[in-house]
Write a protein that holds these residues in place. Structure first.
Motif, PDB file in Angstrom:
ATOM      1  N   ARG A 269       0.836  -1.214   0.000  1.00  0.00           N
ATOM      2  CA  ARG A 269       0.000   0.000   0.000  1.00  0.00           C
ATOM      3  C   ARG A 269       0.866   1.258   0.000  1.00  0.00           C
ATOM      4  O   ARG A 269       0.545   2.247  -0.673  1.00  0.00           O
ATOM      5  CB  ARG A 269      -0.926  -0.002   1.223  1.00  0.00           C
ATOM      6  CG  ARG A 269      -2.174  -0.862   1.033  1.00  0.00           C
ATOM      7  CD  ARG A 269      -3.082  -0.827   2.232  1.00  0.00           C
ATOM      8  NE  ARG A 269      -2.625  -1.762   3.261  1.00  0.00           N
ATOM      9  CZ  ARG A 269      -2.760  -1.549   4.562  1.00  0.00           C
ATOM     10  NH1 ARG A 269      -3.286  -0.428   5.014  1.00  0.00           N
ATOM     11  NH2 ARG A 269      -2.349  -2.451   5.430  1.00  0.00           N
ATOM     12  N   VAL A 270       1.961   1.224   0.746  1.00  0.00           N
ATOM     13  CA  VAL A 270       2.891   2.358   0.767  1.00  0.00           C
ATOM     14  C   VAL A 270       3.507   2.560  -0.621  1.00  0.00           C
ATOM     15  O   VAL A 270       3.626   3.690  -1.110  1.00  0.00           O
ATOM     16  CB  VAL A 270       3.993   2.143   1.825  1.00  0.00           C
ATOM     17  CG1 VAL A 270       5.101   3.184   1.663  1.00  0.00           C
ATOM     18  CG2 VAL A 270       3.407   2.233   3.228  1.00  0.00           C
ATOM     19  N   LYS A 271       3.874   1.463  -1.273  1.00  0.00           N
ATOM     20  CA  LYS A 271       4.470   1.564  -2.605  1.00  0.00           C
ATOM     21  C   LYS A 271       3.478   2.111  -3.632  1.00  0.00           C
ATOM     22  O   LYS A 271       3.844   2.903  -4.510  1.00  0.00           O
ATOM     23  CB  LYS A 271       4.995   0.198  -3.054  1.00  0.00           C
ATOM     24  CG  LYS A 271       6.286  -0.218  -2.334  1.00  0.00           C
ATOM     25  CD  LYS A 271       6.811  -1.541  -2.859  1.00  0.00           C
ATOM     26  CE  LYS A 271       8.142  -1.895  -2.201  1.00  0.00           C
ATOM     27  NZ  LYS A 271       8.676  -3.185  -2.693  1.00  0.00           N
ATOM     28  N   CYS A 276       1.772   7.018  -6.870  1.00  0.00           N
ATOM     29  CA  CYS A 276       0.842   8.137  -7.081  1.00  0.00           C
ATOM     30  C   CYS A 276       1.514   9.471  -6.787  1.00  0.00           C
ATOM     31  O   CYS A 276       1.330  10.456  -7.515  1.00  0.00           O
ATOM     32  CB  CYS A 276      -0.404   7.971  -6.206  1.00  0.00           C
ATOM     33  SG  CYS A 276      -1.413   6.542  -6.641  1.00  0.00           S
ATOM     34  N   SER A 277       2.321   9.514  -5.715  1.00  0.00           N
ATOM     35  CA  SER A 277       3.027  10.738  -5.343  1.00  0.00           C
ATOM     36  C   SER A 277       4.073  11.113  -6.394  1.00  0.00           C
ATOM     37  O   SER A 277       4.188  12.274  -6.783  1.00  0.00           O
ATOM     38  CB  SER A 277       3.675  10.546  -3.975  1.00  0.00           C
ATOM     39  OG  SER A 277       4.379  11.694  -3.582  1.00  0.00           O
ATOM     40  N   GLU A 278       4.830  10.113  -6.844  1.00  0.00           N
ATOM     41  CA  GLU A 278       5.873  10.342  -7.848  1.00  0.00           C
ATOM     42  C   GLU A 278       5.286  10.853  -9.156  1.00  0.00           C
ATOM     43  O   GLU A 278       5.888  11.670  -9.852  1.00  0.00           O
ATOM     44  CB  GLU A 278       6.636   9.035  -8.084  1.00  0.00           C
ATOM     45  CG  GLU A 278       7.852   9.153  -8.987  1.00  0.00           C
ATOM     46  CD  GLU A 278       9.013   9.905  -8.339  1.00  0.00           C
ATOM     47  OE1 GLU A 278       9.803  10.494  -9.100  1.00  0.00           O
ATOM     48  OE2 GLU A 278       9.105   9.915  -7.098  1.00  0.00           O
ATOM     49  N   GLY A 283      -5.054  14.501  -5.409  1.00  0.00           N
ATOM     50  CA  GLY A 283      -6.006  13.817  -4.543  1.00  0.00           C
ATOM     51  C   GLY A 283      -5.599  12.387  -4.230  1.00  0.00           C
ATOM     52  O   GLY A 283      -4.475  11.959  -4.509  1.00  0.00           O
ATOM     53  N   LEU A 284      -6.552  11.656  -3.635  1.00  0.00           N
ATOM     54  CA  LEU A 284      -6.280  10.289  -3.199  1.00  0.00           C
ATOM     55  C   LEU A 284      -7.105   9.235  -3.945  1.00  0.00           C
ATOM     56  O   LEU A 284      -7.055   8.055  -3.600  1.00  0.00           O
ATOM     57  CB  LEU A 284      -6.546  10.160  -1.693  1.00  0.00           C
ATOM     58  CG  LEU A 284      -5.608  10.982  -0.789  1.00  0.00           C
ATOM     59  CD1 LEU A 284      -6.075  10.909   0.648  1.00  0.00           C
ATOM     60  CD2 LEU A 284      -4.174  10.472  -0.902  1.00  0.00           C
TER      61      LEU A 284
END
Length: 348
Positions: A269-271, A276-278, A283-284
Motif C-alpha cells: 500500500r505504501v508503494k 501516485c506521489s511520484e 487527490g487520493l
C-alpha cells in the motif's frame, strides 16, 4: 403514499457472448473488475470507432447472474431494502429474479429523462407524490452505459458521477423532494478524436481503458467470422459458448464472495501511494482505486494475498487518466505509469 409511473419492458434480443469476444483484453479486464467490486468507480473506455465497445459492455451485463428484486419495483430494490420505503415488516413482499439491468443513456437525454420527474399538478391537487422514474432508477443495481460520454453535457456527466459515487439520486422540484437508490457501474466510452473529458470529470472514473483497432490480419479475419456466424444464427452459435460463459460467471461470483478476505500488505500500500506521489496525481482517488482494483484482480484469480504482479496488471488502468497533461509531451501516460511502477516496486 408514493406512486410510480412504470414503463413497458422491451423485447429481449440475443446478446453476443462475452467469452466469444476476441482481443481487447484491457477493456474486458476493467469491466470484469468493476462488476466484482462496483466501488472501483466505473470505467472510461476510449478508442477507435468500430472496436466493439458497445458489444463488450452489453455482453458483460448479459453474463452476470440474475438478481432478486421486489416485484414491479421501479428501482430494482432487494427485498431487504423494503424498509427504506416505510413498508411494515409484517407486509408480505412479492419478489422475482431479473437480469442485471443494462441501461443505455442516449446522447440527447435531458436531465428529467436521466433523473426522473415529479408530477407537480397531482402533488398539489391530490396530495400524491407521483414520480416518473428516470434512467438512474432503471440502472439501480446494474450497469449504466454512456456512449460518446465526451460529447455529453458536463452538467449531466456531473449528475451521473455524483449518483455513481453516492449510490443515491435526489429529485427536487417546487419544494417536493424524492430520493431513491441509484447504485450502478458507470461505463463511458468515446473516441478521443472527438474531444476529451475535462480532467476533473475524467479523474472520477475509477479506471480508464484504451483500445485500438486490431492490426493483425489473421485476428481481424477471426473477428469478422465470429460476428458473421453469430448474425446468421445467434441462438445456435451462442450455445457453443454456454459452458465458457457459465465458467466465467461462476468465477465472478466466487471473486465477489472472496473480496472481503483479500489482504493487501502495508508495504504494498505504501508503494502504491509512492507511485501516485511520484506521478504527481492530484487527490487520493488514484490510491483508493488502485487498492480496490488490486484486491478485485486477486479475488478474480482465486487468491487471498495481493502480490506486486497483481498490482502491475491493473495500475496503468487506474492511474493513466489522472496524470497532468503536458501538450508538448509525446510520452504515453500509460508508459509513464509503468516506468514509475517498475522503479518503485523494483521490477525493472
Amino acid at each position: 403514499m408514493l406512486y410510480y409511473m412504470t414503463q413497458s419492458k422491451s423485447i429481449e434480443t440475443p446478446i453476443f457472448p462475452f467469452t466469444a469476444i476476441v482481443g481487447q483484453e484491457e477493456m474486458k479486464l476493467a469491466l470484469q473488475l468493476n462488476v466484482i467490486d462496483p466501488k472501483i468507480g466505473g470505467v472510461m473506455i476510449m478508442g477507435d470507432r468500430g472496436t466493439g465497445k458497445s458489444t463488450t459492455i452489453r455482453a458483460i451485463a448479459d453474463l452476470l447472474p440474475e438478481i432478486e428484486v421486489i416485484k414491479d419495483d421501479p428501482f430494482n430494490r432487494h427485498p431487504d431494502e423494503a424498509k427504506l420505503d416505510n413498508l411494515s415488516s409484517t407486509d408480505e413482499i412479492e419478489t422475482t429474479f431479473v437480469k442485471i439491468p443494462m441501461v443505455d443513456l442516449p446522447l440527447g437525454a435531458t436531465e428529467d429523462r436521466v433523473c426522473g420527474t415529479i408530477d407537480i399538478e397531482k402533488a398539489l391537487t391530490e396530495g400524491i407524490k407521483a414520480f416518473e422514474p428516470g434512467l438512474l432508477a432503471k440502472a439501480n443495481r446494474g450497469i449504466l452505459y454512456v456512449d460518446e460520454v465526451n460529447l455529453l453535457d458536463d452538467h449531466l456527466v456531473d449528475i451521473l458521477l455524483d449518483s455513481a459515487a453516492s449510490g443515491w439520486n435526489t429529485v427536487e422540484r417546487e419544494g417536493i423532494s424524492i430520493r431513491h437508490p441509484a447504485r450502478f457501474v458507470l461505463v463511458g466510452s468515446g473516441n478521443p478524436e472527438e474531444g476529451e473529458l475535462r480532467p476533473q470529470l475524467l479523474d472520477r472514473f475509477g479506471m480508464h481503458a484504451e483500445i485500438r483497432t486490431v492490426k493483425d490480419p489473421d485476428l481481424r479475419v477471426k473477428i469478422v467470422e465470429e460476428r458473421t456466424l453469430f448474425d446468421q444464427d445467434p441462438y445456435a452459435w451462442a450455445s457453443k459458448y454456454k459452458e465458457k460463459q457459465q465458467e466465467l460467471k461462476q468465477r465472478i461470483i466466487t471473486a465477489q464472495n472472496l473480496l472481503g478476505e483479500i489482504n493487501l500488505s502495508y508495504d504494498l500500500r505504501v508503494k502504491i501511494s509512492k507511485v501516485c506521489s511520484e506521478l504527481d496525481v492530484d487527490g487520493l482517488r488514484g490510491d483508493i482505486v488502485t487498492n480496490r482494483a488490486a484486491k478485485a484482480y486477486t479475488a478474480f484469480y482465486g487468491r487471498k494475498e495481493v502480490t506486486s504482479n497483481d498490482i502491475e496488471k491493473i495500475i496503468v488502468l487506474c492511474l493513466r487518466h489522472r496524470l497532468r497533461k503536458d501538450p508538448l509531451e509525446s510520452i504515453d501516460s500509460g508508459y509513464k505509469v509503468k516506468k514509475v511502477f517498475e522503479e518503485i516496486f523494483d521490477m525493472v
